[in-house]
Design a protein around this motif. Structure first.
Motif, PDB file in Angstrom:
ATOM      1  N   LEU A  54     124.203 -71.678  13.864  1.00 28.89           N
ATOM      2  CA  LEU A  54     125.508 -71.300  13.334  1.00 28.89           C
ATOM      3  C   LEU A  54     126.641 -71.626  14.294  1.00 28.89           C
ATOM      4  O   LEU A  54     126.449 -71.722  15.506  1.00 28.89           O
ATOM      5  N   ILE A  85     129.319 -69.567  10.081  1.00 28.84           N
ATOM      6  CA  ILE A  85     128.749 -68.225   9.899  1.00 28.84           C
ATOM      7  C   ILE A  85     129.192 -67.597   8.585  1.00 28.84           C
ATOM      8  O   ILE A  85     128.369 -67.122   7.797  1.00 28.84           O
ATOM      9  N   GLN A  88     127.823 -69.353   5.455  1.00 29.74           N
ATOM     10  CA  GLN A  88     126.387 -69.109   5.305  1.00 29.74           C
ATOM     11  C   GLN A  88     126.133 -67.716   4.746  1.00 29.74           C
ATOM     12  O   GLN A  88     125.274 -67.531   3.884  1.00 29.74           O
TER      13      GLN A  88
END
Length: 148
Positions: A54, A85, A88
């Motif tokens: 990430l 981040i 996701q």
């Protein structure tokens, strides 16, 4: 034990076949990681445990050489996927049914020395995704610790 070989996008098991579906060290090397996560989520009745690479910046895809033990040369090249981040988390929250909880544990680290990517520091993070239920709405409880 029984082993099945496949690309991860069609696991060949019925829905909710397992309590835990685990993937480690592979999703960041596959451009079809979303399809694989959806399939893992489909075949679990409770948990998916998997890791991602990430960044707080934009998604970045580089390349990583595949070096097999005993070979002097690269056996090929794979994508090296580093994900934003927040995006996701939005993807994971959008799984169907919506997860009941998402816990994240990770740490900052340099990308693999075999990777060619324009990011100096990434987060290596494991996600524990608790499968939700279509029969009840459960707010997603997200716990994030990226400074482990």
């Amino acid at each position: 034990s029984e082993f099945a070989v496949g690309d991860g996008t069609n696991l060949g098991f019925p829905d909710n076949a397992f309590e835990l579906v685990h993937s480690s060290g592979i999703l960041h090397l596959n451009s079809r990681y979303k399809d694989i996560v959806r399939e893992m989520y489909r075949v679990t009745s409770k948990y998916v445990l998997c890791d991602f690479r990430l960044t707080q910046g934009p998604d970045v895809t580089g390349e990583m050489d595949v070096n097999l033990v005993g070979q002097e040369r690269s056996a090929g090249v794979l994508p090296y996927v580093v994900l934003n981040i927040e995006r996701q988390l939005e993807f994971l929250k959008g799984l169907d049914p919506a997860p009941a909880a998402i816990a994240v544990k990770g740490y900052a680290h340099a990308p693999s020395r075999l990777a060619r990517i324009n990011v100096e520091e990434i987060y290596m993070a494991f996600f524990l995704i608790t499968k939700g239920s279509e029969s009840k709405v459960i707010p997603t409880d997200m716990q994030m610790d990226l400074n482990a």
